[in-house]
Design a protein around this motif. Structure first.
Motif, short mmCIF file in Angstrom:
data_model
loop_
_atom_site.label_atom_id
_atom_site.label_comp_id
_atom_site.label_asym_id
_atom_site.label_seq_id
_atom_site.Cartn_x
_atom_site.Cartn_y
_atom_site.Cartn_z
N LYS A 101 1.45 5.08 3.92
CA LYS A 101 2.13 4.52 5.10
C LYS A 101 1.21 4.56 6.32
CE LYS A 101 5.61 6.89 6.76
NZ LYS A 101 6.99 7.42 6.89
N SER A 102 0.53 5.67 6.52
CA SER A 102 -0.37 5.80 7.66
C SER A 102 -1.50 4.78 7.60
CB SER A 102 -0.94 7.22 7.69
OG SER A 102 -1.88 7.37 8.73
N ALA A 103 -2.06 4.57 6.40
CA ALA A 103 -3.16 3.61 6.26
C ALA A 103 -2.70 2.18 6.55
CB ALA A 103 -3.74 3.70 4.86
N PHE A 104 -1.52 1.81 6.05
CA PHE A 104 -0.98 0.48 6.33
C PHE A 104 -0.69 0.31 7.82
CE2 PHE A 104 -0.07 -0.12 1.77
CZ PHE A 104 -0.35 -1.47 1.64
N LEU A 105 -0.11 1.34 8.44
CA LEU A 105 0.19 1.26 9.88
C LEU A 105 -1.09 1.04 10.67
CD1 LEU A 105 2.89 4.06 10.26
CD2 LEU A 105 3.23 1.63 10.71
N ASP A 106 -2.17 1.73 10.30
CA ASP A 106 -3.45 1.54 10.97
C ASP A 106 -3.89 0.07 10.87
OD1 ASP A 106 -3.60 4.20 11.60
OD2 ASP A 106 -5.03 4.72 10.01
N GLY A 107 -3.79 -0.48 9.65
CA GLY A 107 -4.24 -1.85 9.43
C GLY A 107 -3.43 -2.87 10.20
N PHE A 108 -2.12 -2.74 10.18
CA PHE A 108 -1.28 -3.69 10.92
C PHE A 108 -1.48 -3.54 12.42
CE2 PHE A 108 1.46 -3.65 6.97
CZ PHE A 108 1.21 -4.97 6.64
N ILE A 155 -0.51 -1.99 -4.13
CA ILE A 155 0.63 -2.39 -3.30
C ILE A 155 0.09 -3.17 -2.12
CG2 ILE A 155 0.63 -0.15 -2.11
CD1 ILE A 155 3.66 -0.57 -1.63
N GLY A 156 0.78 -4.25 -1.78
CA GLY A 156 0.37 -5.06 -0.65
C GLY A 156 1.56 -5.51 0.17
N MET A 157 1.34 -5.71 1.47
CA MET A 157 2.40 -6.17 2.36
C MET A 157 1.81 -7.12 3.40
SD MET A 157 4.63 -2.70 3.13
CE MET A 157 3.23 -1.79 3.77
N ARG A 158 2.66 -7.98 3.93
CA ARG A 158 2.23 -8.82 5.05
C ARG A 158 2.88 -8.39 6.37
NH1 ARG A 158 4.66 -14.81 3.51
NH2 ARG A 158 6.88 -14.28 3.50
N LYS A 159 3.78 -7.44 6.31
CA LYS A 159 4.25 -6.72 7.49
C LYS A 159 4.78 -5.37 7.02
CE LYS A 159 8.97 -8.61 7.61
NZ LYS A 159 9.97 -9.31 8.45
N MET A 160 4.95 -4.45 7.94
CA MET A 160 5.23 -3.08 7.56
C MET A 160 6.67 -2.89 7.08
SD MET A 160 3.49 -0.35 7.34
CE MET A 160 3.99 1.18 6.56
N HIS A 161 6.80 -2.23 5.94
CA HIS A 161 8.10 -1.81 5.40
C HIS A 161 7.99 -0.32 5.09
CE1 HIS A 161 9.55 -5.95 5.06
NE2 HIS A 161 8.42 -6.26 4.45
N GLU A 162 8.24 0.50 6.10
CA GLU A 162 8.02 1.94 5.96
C GLU A 162 8.89 2.56 4.86
OE1 GLU A 162 7.73 4.40 9.37
OE2 GLU A 162 6.97 2.80 10.67
N MET A 163 10.04 1.99 4.59
CA MET A 163 10.95 2.57 3.60
C MET A 163 10.32 2.64 2.21
SD MET A 163 13.50 -0.66 3.10
CE MET A 163 12.88 -2.26 2.55
N LEU A 164 9.32 1.80 1.94
CA LEU A 164 8.69 1.81 0.61
C LEU A 164 7.95 3.11 0.35
CD1 LEU A 164 7.21 -1.81 0.39
CD2 LEU A 164 9.43 -0.96 -0.35
N PHE A 165 7.69 3.89 1.39
CA PHE A 165 6.90 5.11 1.24
C PHE A 165 7.70 6.38 1.49
CE2 PHE A 165 4.20 1.63 2.83
CZ PHE A 165 3.41 1.47 1.70
N ASN A 166 9.00 6.22 1.75
CA ASN A 166 9.84 7.37 2.06
C ASN A 166 10.69 7.79 0.87
OD1 ASN A 166 8.88 7.17 4.71
ND2 ASN A 166 10.59 5.88 5.36
N ASN A 167 10.65 9.08 0.55
CA ASN A 167 11.53 9.65 -0.48
C ASN A 167 11.44 8.92 -1.83
OD1 ASN A 167 12.67 11.51 1.46
ND2 ASN A 167 13.84 9.77 2.26
N LYS A 168 10.23 8.73 -2.29
CA LYS A 168 10.01 8.05 -3.57
C LYS A 168 9.54 9.05 -4.63
CE LYS A 168 11.09 3.89 -2.33
NZ LYS A 168 11.67 4.30 -1.05
N PRO A 169 9.84 8.77 -5.91
CA PRO A 169 9.45 9.68 -7.00
C PRO A 169 7.99 9.51 -7.40
CG PRO A 169 10.63 7.81 -7.90
CD PRO A 169 10.64 7.63 -6.40
N TRP A 170 7.09 9.99 -6.53
CA TRP A 170 5.66 9.82 -6.78
C TRP A 170 5.26 10.46 -8.11
CZ3 TRP A 170 4.54 6.16 -3.73
CH2 TRP A 170 5.08 6.11 -2.44
N SER A 171 4.41 9.74 -8.84
CA SER A 171 3.89 10.20 -10.15
C SER A 171 4.96 10.25 -11.23
CB SER A 171 3.21 11.57 -10.03
OG SER A 171 2.15 11.52 -9.10
N GLN A 172 6.10 9.61 -10.99
CA GLN A 172 7.16 9.56 -11.99
C GLN A 172 7.26 8.15 -12.59
OE1 GLN A 172 8.81 12.44 -12.88
NE2 GLN A 172 7.36 13.35 -11.42
N SER A 173 7.83 8.06 -13.79
CA SER A 173 7.87 6.79 -14.51
C SER A 173 8.82 5.76 -13.90
CB SER A 173 8.26 7.03 -15.97
OG SER A 173 9.55 7.62 -16.05
#
Length: 226
Positions: A101-108, A155-173
């Motif tokens: 999320k931080s990296a995308f925010l920097d880019g946008f 993962i790619g975006m053309r505008k920021m969608h912060e919800m995609l990075f919040n409370n997700k099951p990282w490293s899970q199937s």
């Protein structure tokens, strides 16, 4: 309306929009005992170190001929001797979601309006996957490169969608499935690219063409276990 009918100035504006693209690469600092820890349980820290080093080289080759802005985000500290000539910095955040999320925010914030992010452990990544991801963002809000383990390698975006990075099951199937469910709930357009596999386990490694075709790497792994 077709592009050919919008006039010279309008056409230039469209091209300017389409060209404000950025590729972000997340790279782990290649340190013994810190990379490919699941793989290291089978082939040891040195073996995992050798495998990850080769995977990073593949990522470098995928990017080298792309005339698109690139930013390299290291896990711990910037290595000036690597990725020469490119923008380099350190990832920020407590978990993977916060760091992306931080990296995308920097880019946008810096004016890019099509951004794709990848890791650096994909044996089959090629320039075409990055180009296809950016192209997909002309018509879609979000793009994913699905991984065989249920996550995503891009993962790619053309505008920021912060919800995609919040409370997700990282490293899970179920990571990609849950992320897509959220996009559908909010009526956000998305598409997916070619399915690829990353290297997390010994089974992943020996099944990959990357390993089967790399005799030198095979010899290194064998010598470590002789």
């Amino acid at each position: 309306m077709p592009l050919v009918k919008i006039g010279a100035n309008g056409y230039k504006k469209v091209l300017k929009f389409m060209n404000k693209a950025l590729i972000i690469v997340f790279v782990k600092n290649i340190k013994l005992g810190k990379v490919k820890t699941r793989l290291a349980k089978t082939i040891g820290d040195q073996g995992a170190f050798e495998v990850y080093s080769e995977l990073v080289k593949i990522t470098e080759r995928a990017l080298e001929n792309l005339s698109i802005d690139k930013r390299i985000y290291f896990s711990d500290t910037v290595v000036n001797s690597k990725w020469e000539g490119l923008y380099k910095t350190v990832q920020k955040g407590a978990d993977l979601g916060e760091r992306m999320k931080s990296a995308f925010l920097d880019g946008f914030h810096d004016g890019y309006n099509r951004i794709v992010l990848i890791g650096s452990d994909l044996p089959d990544i090629k320039a075409k996957h990055l180009e296809n991801g950016l192209s997909a963002l002309i018509k879609n809000d979000v793009v994913f490169g699905p991984a065989e383990d249920g996550g995503y390698y891009l993962i790619g975006m053309r505008k920021m969608h912060e919800m995609l990075f919040n409370n997700k099951p990282w490293s899970q199937s179920n990571l990609l499935k849950e992320t897509i469910n959220e996009l559908e709930f909010h009526n956000i357009t998305f598409t997916t690219l070619e399915l690829l596999n990353d290297i997390d386990t010994f089974e992943d490694l020996i099944a990959s063409k990357f390993y089967q075709s790399n005799i030198e790497l095979q010899e290194k792994i064998k010598q470590l276990h002789d």
